[in-house]
Design an enzyme around this catalytic site. Sequence first.
Site, PDB file in Angstrom:
ATOM      1  N   ASP A 198      12.577 103.744  20.612  1.00  0.00           N
ATOM      2  CA  ASP A 198      12.240 103.931  19.207  1.00  0.00           C
ATOM      3  C   ASP A 198      13.347 104.711  18.487  1.00  0.00           C
ATOM      4  O   ASP A 198      13.835 105.724  18.998  1.00  0.00           O
ATOM      5  CB  ASP A 198      10.926 104.724  19.155  1.00  0.00           C
ATOM      6  CG  ASP A 198      10.315 104.777  17.785  1.00  0.00           C
ATOM      7  OD1 ASP A 198       9.867 103.730  17.299  1.00  0.00           O
ATOM      8  OD2 ASP A 198      10.259 105.875  17.189  1.00  0.00           O
ATOM      9  N   GLU A 250      19.553 102.558  39.116  1.00  0.00           N
ATOM     10  CA  GLU A 250      19.146 102.957  40.470  1.00  0.00           C
ATOM     11  C   GLU A 250      17.938 102.152  40.938  1.00  0.00           C
ATOM     12  O   GLU A 250      17.595 102.173  42.109  1.00  0.00           O
ATOM     13  CB  GLU A 250      18.751 104.442  40.496  1.00  0.00           C
ATOM     14  CG  GLU A 250      19.885 105.397  40.294  1.00  0.00           C
ATOM     15  CD  GLU A 250      19.361 106.820  40.133  1.00  0.00           C
ATOM     16  OE1 GLU A 250      18.251 107.130  40.624  1.00  0.00           O
ATOM     17  OE2 GLU A 250      20.064 107.609  39.490  1.00  0.00           O
TER      18      GLU A 250
HETATM   19  C1  GLC Z   1       9.945 103.149  14.620  1.00  0.00           C
HETATM   20  C2  GLC Z   1       8.615 102.480  14.837  1.00  0.00           C
HETATM   21  C3  GLC Z   1       7.727 102.817  13.690  1.00  0.00           C
HETATM   22  C4  GLC Z   1       7.557 104.317  13.617  1.00  0.00           C
HETATM   23  C5  GLC Z   1       8.898 105.017  13.539  1.00  0.00           C
HETATM   24  C6  GLC Z   1       8.763 106.477  13.821  1.00  0.00           C
HETATM   25  O1  GLC Z   1      10.637 102.632  13.543  1.00  0.00           O
HETATM   26  O2  GLC Z   1       8.777 101.113  15.025  1.00  0.00           O
HETATM   27  O3  GLC Z   1       6.485 102.179  13.779  1.00  0.00           O
HETATM   28  O4  GLC Z   1       6.798 104.651  12.492  1.00  0.00           O
HETATM   29  O5  GLC Z   1       9.786 104.521  14.499  1.00  0.00           O
HETATM   30  O6  GLC Z   1       8.497 106.701  15.168  1.00  0.00           O
END
Ligand code: GLC
Length: 535
Positions: A198, A250
């Site tokens: 993310d 790994e």
């Molecule tokens: C990413 C995710 C989104 C979230 C953001 C903050 O863009 O896809 O849904 O709100 O990160 O974590």
Amino acid sequence: MATDAWWRDAVIYQIYPRSFADGNGDGMGDLPGITARLPQLRELGVDAVWLSPFYPSPQHDAGYDVADYRGVDPRFGSLGDADKLIGTAHDLGLKVIVDLVPNHTSSDHEWFKAALAAGPGSPERERYIFRDGDQAPNSWQSVFGGSAWQQLPDGQWFLHLFDVSQPDLNWDHPEVRAEFLDILRFWLDRGVDGFRVDVAHGLIKDAELTDWSAPSVILGGLEPVGPPPPMWDQEGVHEIYRQWRAVLDEYEGGRILVAEAWVQPEERLARYVRPDEMHQAFNFPYLEAPWLPAELRAVIDSSLAANDAVGATTTWVLSNHDVVRHASRLGFPAGTKRMPGIGVGDPQPDQVLGLRRARAATLLMLGLPGSAYLYQGEELGLPEHTQLPDEYREDPAWERSGHTERGRDGCRVPIPWEADAPSYGFGPAEASWLPQPPIWAEYALDRQVDVPGSTYELYRSALAARREHELGSGELVWLASDTDALAFRNGGVTVVTNFGAEPAALPDGARVLLSSEPLADDGRIPTDVTVWAVV
Ligand code: GLC
């Protein structure tokens, strides 16, 4: 394709756990619900699933605010349920990718609670980005709206590029680095096949926290070309992914890292998938491209070229849990800028046109070499819920933008499985956490299985033909075509999409394998239709 490189041509299906299948009848999806439905995904023909976060979380950002990276939120089940899901998927031949959220924790995470309790100047505060001052340390804006800084009663400020409940971690701190290496191992040891990372472009901030007053947009459009803003795409992120890659290597079986990085141009994005970094990056420039042949061709070319240059596979994606579903997006005039959500009172898409173009867009995408991402429900042709009453909205962007952005709830509505069951088969409860529109009945899976021409059957046939003809590992060669069409060959298959008002011709002697809509009586390709043919 060797098993360790399974991902190079894989079709990966995104499950949004809150909205896929509700096993216990509380109106919210859960892991046992997902496990029970996995055979249907095998049936659809995908290679892997990616699950959005299911960790313990106060759910201020639908689970992207993680309070414990090694657990499962009781709303979604238990760690035992996660093990069962992974085991069942593997028995079915499906890989499992989980979501990792390293840019920020939840404010309920024990580290942040300790930081608040310990006060200014404490080592506990060093793991986050705290600063002193009478005013916010700089002008950075939160992606969801408003200042990216929050002041505490003790006078210090902390940075949150997203919601105030999502404090940004300090990635210059060795404990933060060590902790995430350990989290990777925790899930790798449980058998997961990879991580979707993310906000992969956000972990390192420019050391001076240089002012930047433009909005920190990532979800509503890419940053303009130019030097990266001080909170995104900083050089230091790459060293982190090199370390992670060494850990994944790994393990046996081809474990992967997938970058969610809203970075452009494509050459910058490709830096995340250099041989010793991640394996894939979501192709958001492709997702953002308008339904116009020249623009699509340009982004396909630049994506392939940028990834080829670093030896990476190119990915393709049209929908996810952060954007208006493509069946609705494409129902606006070609070239309309993608909007941050659609609600009551907003201009509404033409649903018939949107679905027609969405089917053509998907068939075009699945004809391309590389790996493709699907978002749950798109195989049913689901549109955005564009009439969701505002009182149900949970996306923090809705509040934080002062109600100027409807936000992302409209693409997160629980999906329909059975037309005549409570909550359309999502689960035993009458109501789901976000209300489903009455039109969901006609999109339900049981109305589409074995129905010739249904969107579900189109996806299923396309995935089968893609596998049979090895399109994922093929090579694209453009063919001459009408100006308003795109035509290419990938191995033995010719793919033609007609964007123009006039019907387009198929190559001489072509035998049609698949078509997103019936062809004209004279065999030509109507407007907004994609055809796969063998010549
Ligand atoms: C990413 C995710 C989104 C979230 C953001 C903050 O863009 O896809 O849904 O709100 O990160 O974590």
